[in-house]
Scaffold this motif. Structure first.
Motif, PDB file in Angstrom:
ATOM      1  N   ARG A  29      -9.664  18.353 -10.345  1.00 43.57           N
ATOM      2  CA  ARG A  29      -9.047  17.270  -9.593  1.00 43.57           C
ATOM      3  C   ARG A  29      -7.970  16.613 -10.453  1.00 43.57           C
ATOM      4  NH1 ARG A  29     -13.049  13.510  -6.161  1.00 43.57           N
ATOM      5  NH2 ARG A  29     -13.713  15.642  -5.673  1.00 43.57           N
ATOM      6  N   GLU A  30      -6.820  16.322  -9.849  1.00 44.82           N
ATOM      7  CA  GLU A  30      -5.723  15.737 -10.602  1.00 44.82           C
ATOM      8  C   GLU A  30      -5.160  14.503  -9.910  1.00 44.82           C
ATOM      9  OE1 GLU A  30      -2.512  18.533 -10.949  1.00 44.82           O
ATOM     10  OE2 GLU A  30      -2.078  18.519  -8.807  1.00 44.82           O
ATOM     11  N   PHE A  31      -4.613  13.606 -10.718  1.00 46.77           N
ATOM     12  CA  PHE A  31      -4.000  12.378 -10.233  1.00 46.77           C
ATOM     13  C   PHE A  31      -2.718  12.700  -9.478  1.00 46.77           C
ATOM     14  CE2 PHE A  31      -2.590   8.086 -10.194  1.00 46.77           C
ATOM     15  CZ  PHE A  31      -1.245   8.103 -10.510  1.00 46.77           C
ATOM     16  N   VAL A  32      -2.497  11.974  -8.381  1.00 47.87           N
ATOM     17  CA  VAL A  32      -1.275  12.138  -7.598  1.00 47.87           C
ATOM     18  C   VAL A  32      -0.437  10.861  -7.613  1.00 47.87           C
ATOM     19  CG1 VAL A  32      -0.319  12.569  -5.305  1.00 47.87           C
ATOM     20  CG2 VAL A  32      -2.311  13.869  -6.090  1.00 47.87           C
ATOM     21  N   ALA A  33      -1.057   9.734  -7.226  1.00 51.62           N
ATOM     22  CA  ALA A  33      -0.291   8.494  -7.115  1.00 51.62           C
ATOM     23  C   ALA A  33      -1.231   7.304  -7.148  1.00 51.62           C
ATOM     24  CB  ALA A  33       0.534   8.486  -5.832  1.00 51.62           C
ATOM     25  N   GLN A  34      -0.662   6.153  -7.497  1.00 47.81           N
ATOM     26  CA  GLN A  34      -1.445   4.927  -7.606  1.00 47.81           C
ATOM     27  C   GLN A  34      -0.595   3.750  -7.161  1.00 47.81           C
ATOM     28  OE1 GLN A  34      -3.964   3.955 -11.286  1.00 47.81           O
ATOM     29  NE2 GLN A  34      -2.180   2.674 -11.600  1.00 47.81           N
ATOM     30  N   ILE A  35      -1.256   2.755  -6.568  1.00 52.66           N
ATOM     31  CA  ILE A  35      -0.560   1.543  -6.161  1.00 52.66           C
ATOM     32  C   ILE A  35      -1.423   0.336  -6.522  1.00 52.66           C
ATOM     33  CG2 ILE A  35      -1.461   1.658  -3.781  1.00 52.66           C
ATOM     34  CD1 ILE A  35       1.325   0.527  -2.906  1.00 52.66           C
ATOM     35  N   LEU A  36      -0.814  -0.679  -7.095  1.00 54.73           N
ATOM     36  CA  LEU A  36      -1.544  -1.882  -7.489  1.00 54.73           C
ATOM     37  C   LEU A  36      -1.950  -2.699  -6.264  1.00 54.73           C
ATOM     38  CD1 LEU A  36       0.511  -2.991 -10.618  1.00 54.73           C
ATOM     39  CD2 LEU A  36      -1.482  -1.481 -10.469  1.00 54.73           C
ATOM     40  N   SER A  37      -2.818  -3.664  -6.500  1.00 49.53           N
ATOM     41  CA  SER A  37      -3.437  -4.398  -5.399  1.00 49.53           C
ATOM     42  C   SER A  37      -2.418  -5.083  -4.494  1.00 49.53           C
ATOM     43  CB  SER A  37      -4.421  -5.421  -5.937  1.00 49.53           C
ATOM     44  OG  SER A  37      -3.780  -6.316  -6.829  1.00 49.53           O
ATOM     45  N   ALA A  38      -1.381  -5.683  -5.089  1.00 46.84           N
ATOM     46  CA  ALA A  38      -0.379  -6.390  -4.289  1.00 46.84           C
ATOM     47  C   ALA A  38       0.690  -5.454  -3.762  1.00 46.84           C
ATOM     48  CB  ALA A  38       0.267  -7.503  -5.111  1.00 46.84           C
ATOM     49  N   GLY A  39       0.629  -4.201  -4.168  1.00 49.23           N
ATOM     50  CA  GLY A  39       1.563  -3.204  -3.648  1.00 49.23           C
ATOM     51  C   GLY A  39       2.912  -3.183  -4.318  1.00 49.23           C
ATOM     52  N   VAL A  40       3.083  -3.931  -5.409  1.00 44.47           N
ATOM     53  CA  VAL A  40       4.402  -4.008  -6.030  1.00 44.47           C
ATOM     54  C   VAL A  40       4.565  -3.030  -7.182  1.00 44.47           C
ATOM     55  CG1 VAL A  40       4.793  -6.383  -5.342  1.00 44.47           C
ATOM     56  CG2 VAL A  40       3.653  -5.896  -7.495  1.00 44.47           C
ATOM     57  N   GLY A  41       3.509  -2.385  -7.603  1.00 43.03           N
ATOM     58  CA  GLY A  41       3.593  -1.439  -8.697  1.00 43.03           C
ATOM     59  C   GLY A  41       3.011  -0.105  -8.292  1.00 43.03           C
ATOM     60  N   THR A  42       3.756   0.973  -8.567  1.00 44.51           N
ATOM     61  CA  THR A  42       3.297   2.308  -8.220  1.00 44.51           C
ATOM     62  C   THR A  42       3.483   3.262  -9.396  1.00 44.51           C
ATOM     63  OG1 THR A  42       5.462   2.906  -7.307  1.00 44.51           O
ATOM     64  CG2 THR A  42       3.832   2.045  -5.761  1.00 44.51           C
ATOM     65  N   ALA A  43       2.749   4.354  -9.370  1.00 47.14           N
ATOM     66  CA  ALA A  43       2.884   5.401 -10.380  1.00 47.14           C
ATOM     67  C   ALA A  43       2.639   6.744  -9.702  1.00 47.14           C
ATOM     68  CB  ALA A  43       1.904   5.190 -11.514  1.00 47.14           C
ATOM     69  N   TYR A  44       3.308   7.786 -10.232  1.00 44.35           N
ATOM     70  CA  TYR A  44       3.207   9.104  -9.624  1.00 44.35           C
ATOM     71  C   TYR A  44       3.064  10.183 -10.686  1.00 44.35           C
ATOM     72  CZ  TYR A  44       5.077   6.779  -5.497  1.00 44.35           C
ATOM     73  OH  TYR A  44       5.263   5.941  -4.429  1.00 44.35           O
ATOM     74  N   ALA A  45       2.400  11.249 -10.320  1.00 42.55           N
ATOM     75  CA  ALA A  45       2.408  12.441 -11.156  1.00 42.55           C
ATOM     76  C   ALA A  45       3.816  13.033 -11.139  1.00 42.55           C
ATOM     77  CB  ALA A  45       1.416  13.467 -10.617  1.00 42.55           C
ATOM     78  N   ASP A  46       4.201  13.638 -12.246  1.00 42.22           N
ATOM     79  CA  ASP A  46       5.545  14.218 -12.324  1.00 42.22           C
ATOM     80  C   ASP A  46       5.789  15.253 -11.222  1.00 42.22           C
ATOM     81  OD1 ASP A  46       5.751  14.227 -15.980  1.00 42.22           O
ATOM     82  OD2 ASP A  46       6.184  12.667 -14.508  1.00 42.22           O
ATOM     83  N   SER A  47       4.748  15.952 -10.849  1.00 39.69           N
ATOM     84  CA  SER A  47       4.888  17.036  -9.868  1.00 39.69           C
ATOM     85  C   SER A  47       5.232  16.547  -8.466  1.00 39.69           C
ATOM     86  CB  SER A  47       3.599  17.861  -9.821  1.00 39.69           C
ATOM     87  OG  SER A  47       2.496  17.037  -9.489  1.00 39.69           O
ATOM     88  N   VAL A  48       5.038  15.253  -8.193  1.00 39.37           N
ATOM     89  CA  VAL A  48       5.293  14.737  -6.840  1.00 39.37           C
ATOM     90  C   VAL A  48       6.370  13.657  -6.808  1.00 39.37           C
ATOM     91  CG1 VAL A  48       2.907  15.258  -6.235  1.00 39.37           C
ATOM     92  CG2 VAL A  48       3.533  12.900  -6.820  1.00 39.37           C
ATOM     93  N   LYS A  49       6.861  13.245  -7.970  1.00 39.51           N
ATOM     94  CA  LYS A  49       7.888  12.198  -8.012  1.00 39.51           C
ATOM     95  C   LYS A  49       9.108  12.595  -7.188  1.00 39.51           C
ATOM     96  CE  LYS A  49       6.979   9.936 -12.440  1.00 39.51           C
ATOM     97  NZ  LYS A  49       7.406   9.803 -13.858  1.00 39.51           N
ATOM     98  N   GLY A  50       9.581  11.643  -6.398  1.00 37.34           N
ATOM     99  CA  GLY A  50      10.749  11.887  -5.566  1.00 37.34           C
ATOM    100  C   GLY A  50      10.426  12.538  -4.230  1.00 37.34           C
ATOM    101  N   ARG A  51       9.190  13.018  -4.072  1.00 39.33           N
ATOM    102  CA  ARG A  51       8.796  13.651  -2.808  1.00 39.33           C
ATOM    103  C   ARG A  51       7.697  12.874  -2.086  1.00 39.33           C
ATOM    104  NH1 ARG A  51       6.379  18.452  -2.831  1.00 39.33           N
ATOM    105  NH2 ARG A  51       5.430  18.197  -4.894  1.00 39.33           N
ATOM    106  N   PHE A  52       6.795  12.264  -2.846  1.00 39.98           N
ATOM    107  CA  PHE A  52       5.666  11.524  -2.263  1.00 39.98           C
ATOM    108  C   PHE A  52       5.893  10.025  -2.461  1.00 39.98           C
ATOM    109  CE2 PHE A  52       2.076  14.918  -2.788  1.00 39.98           C
ATOM    110  CZ  PHE A  52       2.885  15.849  -2.175  1.00 39.98           C
ATOM    111  N   THR A  53       5.402   9.240  -1.498  1.00 40.18           N
ATOM    112  CA  THR A  53       5.465   7.792  -1.598  1.00 40.18           C
ATOM    113  C   THR A  53       4.123   7.193  -1.206  1.00 40.18           C
ATOM    114  OG1 THR A  53       7.813   7.788  -1.019  1.00 40.18           O
ATOM    115  CG2 THR A  53       6.642   5.702  -0.826  1.00 40.18           C
ATOM    116  N   ILE A  54       3.573   6.384  -2.093  1.00 36.46           N
ATOM    117  CA  ILE A  54       2.327   5.692  -1.803  1.00 36.46           C
ATOM    118  C   ILE A  54       2.649   4.279  -1.341  1.00 36.46           C
ATOM    119  CG2 ILE A  54       2.010   4.919  -4.201  1.00 36.46           C
ATOM    120  CD1 ILE A  54      -1.036   5.319  -3.786  1.00 36.46           C
ATOM    121  N   SER A  55       1.898   3.804  -0.354  1.00 36.70           N
ATOM    122  CA  SER A  55       2.075   2.443   0.145  1.00 36.70           C
ATOM    123  C   SER A  55       0.736   1.940   0.653  1.00 36.70           C
ATOM    124  CB  SER A  55       3.129   2.405   1.256  1.00 36.70           C
ATOM    125  OG  SER A  55       2.722   3.183   2.367  1.00 36.70           O
ATOM    126  N   ARG A  56       0.677   0.653   0.950  1.00 32.63           N
ATOM    127  CA  ARG A  56      -0.572   0.092   1.464  1.00 32.63           C
ATOM    128  C   ARG A  56      -0.272  -1.021   2.448  1.00 32.63           C
ATOM    129  NH1 ARG A  56      -3.799  -1.637  -3.593  1.00 32.63           N
ATOM    130  NH2 ARG A  56      -5.254  -2.545  -2.059  1.00 32.63           N
TER     131      ARG A  56
END
Length: 112
Positions: free
Chosen positions: A45-72
């Motif tokens: 299992r590998e990390f894909v993306a993360q979003i902080l509680s307020a939704g203002v901070g995100t992080a992505y795996a290099d393999s999906v940057k620019g293609r995937f978007t996390i939101s809440r």
């Protein structure tokens, strides 16, 4: 009942898009960081993306940057993963995670 329920997976052609959803219940959703992971057949299992509680901070795996978007949407207790320009190597079961709690996963298959 504390749980995460994913939905939105399916079969898509290379270059296509999907949006995954993960709806939480049983805890105070808007105070937690939410993450997406994935596990391909025979791989860890590998990390894909993360979003902080307020939704203002995100992080992505290099393999999906620019293609995937996390939101809440904290009003709906839901986190999303918009996946564009999908590739066959994105094929995996996608899991939602919150502080060690996992959903059941949703299968994404990218194939022509």
């Amino acid at each position: 009942q504390v749980q995460l329920v994913e939905s939105g997976g399916g079969l898509v052609q290379p270059g296509g898009s999907l949006r995954l959803s993960c709806t939480a219940s049983g805890f105070t959703f808007n105070t937690y960081t939410m993450s997406w992971y994935r596990q391909a057949l025979g791989k860890e299992r590998e990390f894909v993306a993360q979003i902080l509680s307020a939704g203002v901070g995100t992080a992505y795996a290099d393999s999906v940057k620019g293609r995937f978007t996390i939101s809440r949407d904290n009003a709906k207790n839901t986190v999303y993963l918009q996946m564009n320009t999908l590739k066959p190597e994105d094929t995996a079961v996608y899991y939602c995670n919150c502080a060690g709690l996992w959903g059941q996963g949703t299968q994404v298959t990218v194939s022509s």
